[in-house]
Design a protein around this motif. Structure first.
Motif, PDB file in Angstrom:
ATOM      1  N   VAL A   1      -1.534   8.776   8.590  1.00  0.00           N
ATOM      2  CA  VAL A   1      -2.239   9.944   9.183  1.00  0.00           C
ATOM      3  C   VAL A   1      -2.815  10.736   7.698  1.00  0.00           C
ATOM      4  CG1 VAL A   1      -1.736  12.297  10.068  1.00  0.00           C
ATOM      5  CG2 VAL A   1      -0.923  10.383  11.266  1.00  0.00           C
ATOM      6  N   GLU A   2      -2.107  10.799   6.733  1.00  0.00           N
ATOM      7  CA  GLU A   2      -2.652  11.552   5.527  1.00  0.00           C
ATOM      8  C   GLU A   2      -3.936  10.865   4.994  1.00  0.00           C
ATOM      9  OE1 GLU A   2       0.410  11.614   2.597  1.00  0.00           O
ATOM     10  OE2 GLU A   2       2.100  12.555   3.940  1.00  0.00           O
ATOM     11  N   ARG A   3      -3.922   9.692   4.981  1.00  0.00           N
ATOM     12  CA  ARG A   3      -4.976   8.865   4.497  1.00  0.00           C
ATOM     13  C   ARG A   3      -6.162   9.068   5.380  1.00  0.00           C
ATOM     14  NH1 ARG A   3      -1.207   3.685   3.218  1.00  0.00           N
ATOM     15  NH2 ARG A   3      -0.871   4.127   0.871  1.00  0.00           N
ATOM     16  N   MET A   4      -6.123   8.943   6.793  1.00  0.00           N
ATOM     17  CA  MET A   4      -7.135   9.140   7.632  1.00  0.00           C
ATOM     18  C   MET A   4      -7.823  10.695   7.750  1.00  0.00           C
ATOM     19  SD  MET A   4      -7.649   6.222   8.925  1.00  0.00           S
ATOM     20  CE  MET A   4      -7.037   4.576   9.254  1.00  0.00           C
ATOM     21  N   ALA A   5      -6.890  11.534   7.602  1.00  0.00           N
ATOM     22  CA  ALA A   5      -7.169  12.746   7.525  1.00  0.00           C
ATOM     23  C   ALA A   5      -8.235  13.080   6.321  1.00  0.00           C
ATOM     24  CB  ALA A   5      -6.223  13.738   7.545  1.00  0.00           C
ATOM     25  N   ASP A   6      -7.913  12.452   5.014  1.00  0.00           N
ATOM     26  CA  ASP A   6      -8.579  12.741   3.818  1.00  0.00           C
ATOM     27  C   ASP A   6      -9.839  11.917   4.302  1.00  0.00           C
ATOM     28  OD1 ASP A   6      -8.782  13.557   1.016  1.00  0.00           O
ATOM     29  OD2 ASP A   6      -8.954  11.394   0.799  1.00  0.00           O
ATOM     30  N   LEU A   7      -9.852  10.877   4.675  1.00  0.00           N
ATOM     31  CA  LEU A   7     -11.162   9.939   5.259  1.00  0.00           C
ATOM     32  C   LEU A   7     -12.256  10.906   6.094  1.00  0.00           C
ATOM     33  CD1 LEU A   7     -12.777   7.307   5.005  1.00  0.00           C
ATOM     34  CD2 LEU A   7     -11.763   6.616   7.009  1.00  0.00           C
ATOM     35  N   ALA A  34      -1.600  15.578  -3.619  1.00  0.00           N
ATOM     36  CA  ALA A  34      -0.422  15.338  -4.361  1.00  0.00           C
ATOM     37  C   ALA A  34       0.291  13.973  -3.879  1.00  0.00           C
ATOM     38  CB  ALA A  34       0.594  16.578  -4.472  1.00  0.00           C
ATOM     39  N   GLY A  35       0.791  13.297  -5.117  1.00  0.00           N
ATOM     40  CA  GLY A  35       1.517  11.818  -4.922  1.00  0.00           C
ATOM     41  C   GLY A  35       0.941  10.756  -4.573  1.00  0.00           C
ATOM     42  N   HIS A  36      -0.712  10.883  -3.925  1.00  0.00           N
ATOM     43  CA  HIS A  36      -1.344   9.753  -3.749  1.00  0.00           C
ATOM     44  C   HIS A  36      -2.109   9.304  -4.924  1.00  0.00           C
ATOM     45  CE1 HIS A  36      -1.732  10.338   0.735  1.00  0.00           C
ATOM     46  NE2 HIS A  36      -1.074  11.329   0.523  1.00  0.00           N
ATOM     47  N   THR A  37      -2.298   7.847  -4.984  1.00  0.00           N
ATOM     48  CA  THR A  37      -3.123   6.986  -5.878  1.00  0.00           C
ATOM     49  C   THR A  37      -4.601   7.090  -5.663  1.00  0.00           C
ATOM     50  OG1 THR A  37      -1.311   5.830  -6.331  1.00  0.00           O
ATOM     51  CG2 THR A  37      -3.182   4.961  -7.259  1.00  0.00           C
ATOM     52  N   PRO A  38      -5.619   7.416  -6.622  1.00  0.00           N
ATOM     53  CA  PRO A  38      -6.715   7.667  -6.359  1.00  0.00           C
ATOM     54  C   PRO A  38      -7.294   6.146  -6.061  1.00  0.00           C
ATOM     55  CG  PRO A  38      -6.253   9.023  -7.988  1.00  0.00           C
ATOM     56  CD  PRO A  38      -5.052   8.231  -7.843  1.00  0.00           C
ATOM     57  N   PRO A  39      -8.451   5.983  -5.362  1.00  0.00           N
ATOM     58  CA  PRO A  39      -9.080   4.602  -5.191  1.00  0.00           C
ATOM     59  C   PRO A  39      -8.997   3.835  -6.484  1.00  0.00           C
ATOM     60  CG  PRO A  39     -10.050   6.300  -3.846  1.00  0.00           C
ATOM     61  CD  PRO A  39      -9.271   6.905  -4.607  1.00  0.00           C
ATOM     62  N   PHE A  72       0.972  -1.119  -0.086  1.00  0.00           N
ATOM     63  CA  PHE A  72       0.115  -0.118   0.199  1.00  0.00           C
ATOM     64  C   PHE A  72       1.157   1.326   0.163  1.00  0.00           C
ATOM     65  CE2 PHE A  72      -1.823  -3.014   3.414  1.00  0.00           C
ATOM     66  CZ  PHE A  72      -2.307  -3.776   2.381  1.00  0.00           C
ATOM     67  N   PRO A  73       1.805   1.425  -1.022  1.00  0.00           N
ATOM     68  CA  PRO A  73       2.703   2.437  -0.838  1.00  0.00           C
ATOM     69  C   PRO A  73       2.126   3.852  -1.071  1.00  0.00           C
ATOM     70  CG  PRO A  73       2.687   1.645  -3.057  1.00  0.00           C
ATOM     71  CD  PRO A  73       1.900   0.587  -2.082  1.00  0.00           C
ATOM     72  N   GLY A  74       2.888   4.955  -0.544  1.00  0.00           N
ATOM     73  CA  GLY A  74       2.284   6.140  -0.597  1.00  0.00           C
ATOM     74  C   GLY A  74       3.285   7.070  -0.719  1.00  0.00           C
ATOM     75  N   PRO A  75       3.197   8.390  -0.686  1.00  0.00           N
ATOM     76  CA  PRO A  75       4.355   9.699  -0.913  1.00  0.00           C
ATOM     77  C   PRO A  75       5.390   9.538   0.578  1.00  0.00           C
ATOM     78  CG  PRO A  75       2.305  10.419  -0.378  1.00  0.00           C
ATOM     79  CD  PRO A  75       1.886   9.152  -0.982  1.00  0.00           C
ATOM     80  N   PRO A  76       6.438   9.881   0.195  1.00  0.00           N
ATOM     81  CA  PRO A  76       7.334   9.909   1.553  1.00  0.00           C
ATOM     82  C   PRO A  76       6.759  11.046   2.453  1.00  0.00           C
ATOM     83  CG  PRO A  76       8.452  10.916  -0.466  1.00  0.00           C
ATOM     84  CD  PRO A  76       7.231  10.247  -0.766  1.00  0.00           C
ATOM     85  N   ASP A 103      -4.263  14.034  -8.656  1.00  0.00           N
ATOM     86  CA  ASP A 103      -4.782  15.654  -8.979  1.00  0.00           C
ATOM     87  C   ASP A 103      -3.510  16.098  -8.720  1.00  0.00           C
ATOM     88  OD1 ASP A 103      -6.918  17.647  -9.002  1.00  0.00           O
ATOM     89  OD2 ASP A 103      -5.412  18.555  -7.676  1.00  0.00           O
ATOM     90  N   PRO A 104      -2.868  17.188  -9.800  1.00  0.00           N
ATOM     91  CA  PRO A 104      -1.685  17.882  -9.502  1.00  0.00           C
ATOM     92  C   PRO A 104      -1.474  18.801  -8.502  1.00  0.00           C
ATOM     93  CG  PRO A 104      -2.823  18.571 -11.515  1.00  0.00           C
ATOM     94  CD  PRO A 104      -3.720  17.698 -10.669  1.00  0.00           C
TER      95      PRO A 104
END
Length: 478
Positions: free
Chosen positions: A240-246, A465-470, A216-220, A476-477
């Protein structure tokens, strides 16, 4: 996925075998009296190369759970602990579900097929391991609506009616039974890490961290993040990044999950396991979904704080591998990440281009005020404002807040409909009544089609930026 595109190849990849020795136990599915296919998500199945299965093959794999080719030879019940309404419970685990198969999607990401209602396991406690058919129908509706509104959610892959009569305290009984399969990128929970902490299994936690980072890779982490190269710290930042977006996606969707326990928090940031969920009838931060949430711990307006708290428990678990300071530094990013995600998603749902943090924050506040004063629900509000903007006529109650905002063009016919799609409890009950009283599945199928049309009209939600959409589209740039 465009349903006119050629279906993807089936690419089995049972990667869970890397960690199965400590995170799961082999189990067997229940032997149900029947296996009648009631819902098959061919759109999702096409993305993993399974849309070509006949109904007989579908029932064999997703009702009787005959193994898929070159996949897991036997289902695995996952082991985890968790905080349930902030009370720690070490007696959890998959009590009525299991991981059935894994494969690669079109975007090369790993996907799980997991079940609900597939029978008892060593973690069932006093439960019967079953799922009501109504519960399965509600999950179809929740996941289809959430996907259409850009929420990173598991998808209901299959529902098979199983022919048993179930007794439940919270719905008329006896009631019909079903087994459901969900498709998601993971079933690794915050509670999976909490269990390893409780047993002081540092070596196993290192392996679990590596599994998550690999699959489940993501940005550094940011350049100035302390200890950013350590695996546990990298994973903490990603979660943390994913949960904030959720959390932001719930608020913009007007959705109340109802049971945001740490065993219901997937490290991929995917929402899953839908029980007492509801959509807001009006903008009310105190609205709760679960009748048993007497203190309103998981009320609509408290969801961002609840998810933040769960991230804190993830940091506590990772203390088995890392120092506190870099974990806390990652955790402290949550508020700013959340506010940025709210602005990004809010503007997307309104159909306007972002203008910057200050302007976007003022716009969100003005919209919330307008909903409170008008009594409109979020679905009606966003639809009214977006259609007005598309016609070049900003609504009078938001004219000042929207000044300077450019509407994004959209010619989808959905925006000319007389009313938006919604998912209030009365409509859910009507859809279920048609099935329960007349065995009429057409209202459900019509609703699924209408929600997918709404999703097409909205288009993919923006991601950091840097995340892969579902769904694997280009990020999105912004």
């Amino acid at each position: 996925m465009d349903e006119n595109r050629q279906a993807a190849r089936y690419r089995p990849d049972p990667a869970i075998g890397e960690i199965a020795d400590f995170i799961a136990d082999p189990v067997a599915a229940a032997d149900f009296p029947k296996a009648e296919v009631r819902f098959r998500n061919d759109r999702a199945a096409g993305e993993v190369g399974l849309a070509g299965l006949s109904d007989e093959e579908w029932a064999a794999h997703f009702g009787r759970f005959e193994p898929l080719d070159r996949n897991l030879p036997q289902p695995l019940a996952l082991k985890y602990h968790g905080h349930q309404f902030r009370v720690y419970n070490p007696e959890l685990g998959d009590g009525r579900g299991f991981l059935f198969a894994q494969m690669r999607g079109e975007d090369e990401r790993l996907l799980d097929l997991g079940t609900k209602g597939s029978g008892t396991t060593p973690y069932s406690r006093a439960g019967d391991g079953r799922l009501t058919l109504k519960g399965a129908v509600r999950e179809i509706l929740a996941t289809e609506m959430l996907e259409a509104l850009g929420v990173n959610t598991s998808r209901t892959f299959s529902v098979v009616e199983t022919g048993e009569q179930l007794w439940r305290n919270d719905e008329p009984s006896p009631t019909r039974s079903a087994v459901m399969v969900r498709l998601s990128h993971s079933h690794i929970r915050i509670g999976s890490f909490q269990r390893l902490l409780a047993h002081e299994q540092a070596d196993e936690m290192e392996r679990l961290v590596e599994y998550c980072l690999t699959h489940f890779p993501g940005p550094p982490p940011p350049e100035d993040a302390p200890a950013r190269g350590e695996p546990a710290i990298r994973l903490m930042h990603m979660v943390v990044e994913r949960m904030a977006d959720l959390a932001a996606s719930y608020m913009v969707a007007g959705f109340v999950h109802g049971v945001l326990n740490t065993d219901n928090m997937n490290v991929t940031g995917e929402s899953f396991d839908y029980g007492p969920w509801r959509w807001l009838p009006r903008w009310d931060p105190e609205f709760t979904a679960a009748y048993f949430d007497h203190a309103g711990l998981y009320a609509f307006g408290r969801q961002p704080e609840a998810i933040h708290w769960n991230c804190g428990q993830f940091a506590v678990a990772l203390r088995l591998l890392a120092d506190s300071d870099p974990l806390v530094a990652a955790l402290n990013r949550y508020p700013d990440l959340y506010m940025a995600a709210v602005a990004r998603r809010w503007c997307w749902r309104l159909g306007v281009a972002q203008r910057g943090a200050e302007a976007d924050g003022a716009l969100v506040a003005a919209c919330e005020k307008a909903m409170r004063e008008s009594g409109e629900g979020p679905d009606a509000f966003f639809f009214r404002v977006r259609t007005a903007l598309a016609q070049g006529e900003p609504p009078a109650d938001l004219a000042d807040a929207l000044e300077g905002y450019a509407a994004t063009p959209s010619d989808h016919p959905y925006w000319s409909d007389p009313a938006p799609q919604s998912m209030l409890i009365e409509e859910v009950e009507d859809i279920w009544s048609a099935i329960d009283e007349r065995d009429d599945w057409q209202p459900l199928m019509d609703k699924v089609a209408a929600l997918r049309r709404m999703g097409e009209a909205h288009g993919p939600a923006p991601v950091p930026a840097g995340h892969t959409p579902p769904s694997g589209e280009a990020p999105d740039p912004a």
